[in-house]
Design an enzyme around this catalytic site. Structure first.
Site, PDB file in Angstrom:
ATOM      1  N   HIS A 244      -4.598   2.152   4.471  1.00 27.61           N
ATOM      2  CA  HIS A 244      -3.620   3.217   4.185  1.00 27.61           C
ATOM      3  C   HIS A 244      -4.050   4.618   4.624  1.00 27.61           C
ATOM      4  O   HIS A 244      -4.172   5.546   3.816  1.00 27.61           O
ATOM      5  CB  HIS A 244      -3.177   3.222   2.729  1.00 27.61           C
ATOM      6  CG  HIS A 244      -4.231   3.016   1.683  1.00 27.61           C
ATOM      7  ND1 HIS A 244      -5.435   3.669   1.681  1.00 27.61           N
ATOM      8  CD2 HIS A 244      -4.238   2.221   0.577  1.00 27.61           C
ATOM      9  CE1 HIS A 244      -6.129   3.295   0.624  1.00 27.61           C
ATOM     10  NE2 HIS A 244      -5.422   2.417  -0.053  1.00 27.61           N
TER      11      HIS A 244
ATOM     12  N   ASP B 124       1.052  -1.818   0.973  1.00 26.76           N
ATOM     13  CA  ASP B 124       0.401  -1.399  -0.272  1.00 26.76           C
ATOM     14  C   ASP B 124       1.391  -1.496  -1.431  1.00 26.76           C
ATOM     15  O   ASP B 124       1.423  -0.642  -2.327  1.00 26.76           O
ATOM     16  CB  ASP B 124      -0.170   0.012  -0.157  1.00 26.76           C
ATOM     17  CG  ASP B 124      -1.173   0.335  -1.270  1.00 26.76           C
ATOM     18  OD1 ASP B 124      -1.582  -0.593  -1.990  1.00 26.76           O
ATOM     19  OD2 ASP B 124      -1.535   1.515  -1.421  1.00 26.76           O
TER      20      ASP B 124
END
Length: 448
Positions: free
Chosen positions: A236, A314
């Site tokens: 991320h 995520d």
């Protein structure tokens, strides 16, 4: 199993788009080619020129099982995933209990068997005191080892320098990292709490969980990987600043070698920026934080330019009630699997990515990076994990959300593509309107 023939499809695979047909037999792709003839009793699906993609492999989800199942569980979140064209997922270890040894890891696989609608893999977690479990891990049992080099829940923040060095030295699988510098975040959180008091809101989240905290931690992870020759995958990426740490070019080079250090970003960093906090507040509060419009633009370019190798979600659901708490008490994370692929396809409609690039980042690259066996491609002999996409607009409505939390940050958004069908291991799992059949996900295998 009966066979299925998909005809008149635009097949997107390995950088090319071809018009053709695809046959599914016994859960696998049996034939790909033009002009395949239907056999007696075979189910025929006329794709009518729609896109046929390999099912997406999400290398980063939090399905909340065990221990946090009021937010989501393997059954509910994998249902949302297949509705979104995601046919395989890799689930994070920060559950309750955390996945810190082989016994707990196996218990998660046991919990998924017969309940997961998508294929599944589970990461081993790292802590300050489970180095021996990491060293003895069978590399075929987990896609990787997750190291929280930033704030985390429970016992999963690895902040002992000697332990961290040993994990990078001895890891038998790729290491994946959450990179944020905790002392920097804690200091900024204290400063902002004193400055804003009760007025503190999600609009300050990207300042508290700052770009400097991300960059410092990512630099440490990359330096350790270079020191030990570790296969490192940094999760991320949220800032333009971090992009200089990563090599530009394909994940698999022309000589057949693979990048040692790779990067992932997530769909919310490509679709939201700081301006969205005023409208969505805690609903887009996540760690690392969504930051500036300039970061969003830089990350999108980095995906297109092969600086970022993988696109993921995520996916981290929390209940609506939890998200309505004041900023300091509201948990971080948002549900994304159901609408991640169509959100990525908006970048295709906008001319920022090619559909072949979306497939590379969402399907091929996770398979390459984690040594996934016989998934992630449209190839004869591979498992028939497929998604049929049609360019028909739809608007996200709360009543259509399948995640247990029951909400989406994309509510009210109109997407220009929709998921028409999803097959998992050759079985129709989503027909464009509803879930079909029983859970058919399988444990993923890793060729190591």
């Amino acid at each position: 199993m009966s066979s299925t023939l998909i005809v008149n499809a635009r097949l997107v695979n390995e950088g090319t788009i071809t018009q053709g047909d695809l046959r599914i037999e016994d859960g696998r792709i049996a034939q790909i080619g033009p002009g395949l003839d239907a056999r007696p009793g075979e189910t025929v699906v006329d794709a009518a020129g729609r896109w046929l993609l390999p099912g997406m492999i999400d290398d980063q989800v939090h399905f909340r099982e065990p221990g946090l199942t009021h937010k989501g569980d393997i059954a509910t979140e994998s249902a949302a995933a297949v509705a979104g064209g995601l046919t395989s997922f890799m689930d994070m270890p920060n559950t309750n209990p955390p996945t810190l040894n082989a016994e707990i890891l196996q218990s998660k696989y046991d919990a998924a068997a017969g309940r997961a609608r998508a294929n599944y893999g589970f990461y081993m977690g790292a802590s300050n005191d489970n180095l021996a479990h990491i060293q003895s891990l069978d590399p075929k049992t987990a896609p990787g080892i997750k190291v929280f080099m930033g704030a985390s829940t429970g016992n999963m923040l690895v902040d002992n320098p000697e332990t961290l060095d040993a994990i990078f030295r001895d890891a038998p699988t790729p290491i994946i990292t959450h990179c944020e510098d905790t002392p920097m975040i804690d200091a900024k959180a204290k400063e902002y709490a004193e400055k804003y008091g009760d007025a503190l809101s999600a609009e300050q989240h990207p300042d508290i969980r700052s770009r400097e905290a991300c960059l410092k931690s990512s630099e440490l992870a990359v330096s350790l990987a270079r020191k030990h020759g570790t296969r490192l995958h940094v999760l991320h990426i949220s800032t333009a600043d971090e992009l200089a740490l990563f090599e530009r070019g394909p994940l698999i080079r022309a000589d057949g070698s693979r990048k040692q250090i790779t990067a992932e970003t997530c769909i919310h960093f490509l679709r939201f920026d700081r301006s969205d906090y005023a409208r969505l507040g805690n609903l887009i509060k996540c760690n690392p934080a969504i930051k500036e419009a300039s970061d969003r633009e830089a990350l999108t370019r980095a995906v297109a330019d092969d600086v970022i190798d993988v696109l993921a979600t995520d996916h981290a659901p929390h209940t609506w009630e939890e998200k309505q708490k004041p900023y300091a008490q509201a948990p971080s994370g948002l549900p994304l699997v159901q609408y991640a692929l169509v959100a990525a396809l908006e970048l295709v409609h906008e001319g920022k990515l090619a559909i072949t690039q979306v497939v590379q980042k969402f399907a091929h690259a996770p398979a390459q990076l984690f040594d996934v066996s016989q998934r992630g491609y449209l190839r004869e002999g591979y498992f028939a994990d497929l998604v049929l996409v049609e360019d028909v607009p739809f608007t996200v409505k709360r009543e259509d959300v399948l995640s247990k939390c029951g909400w989406s940050p994309f509510e009210g958004t109109t997407f220009r593509s929709r998921i028409a069908s999803t097959w998992v291991n050759g079985q129709l799992a989503w027909d464009g309107e509803k879930l079909v059949g029983s859970p058919n996900g399988q444990r993923m295998s890793f060729d190591r």
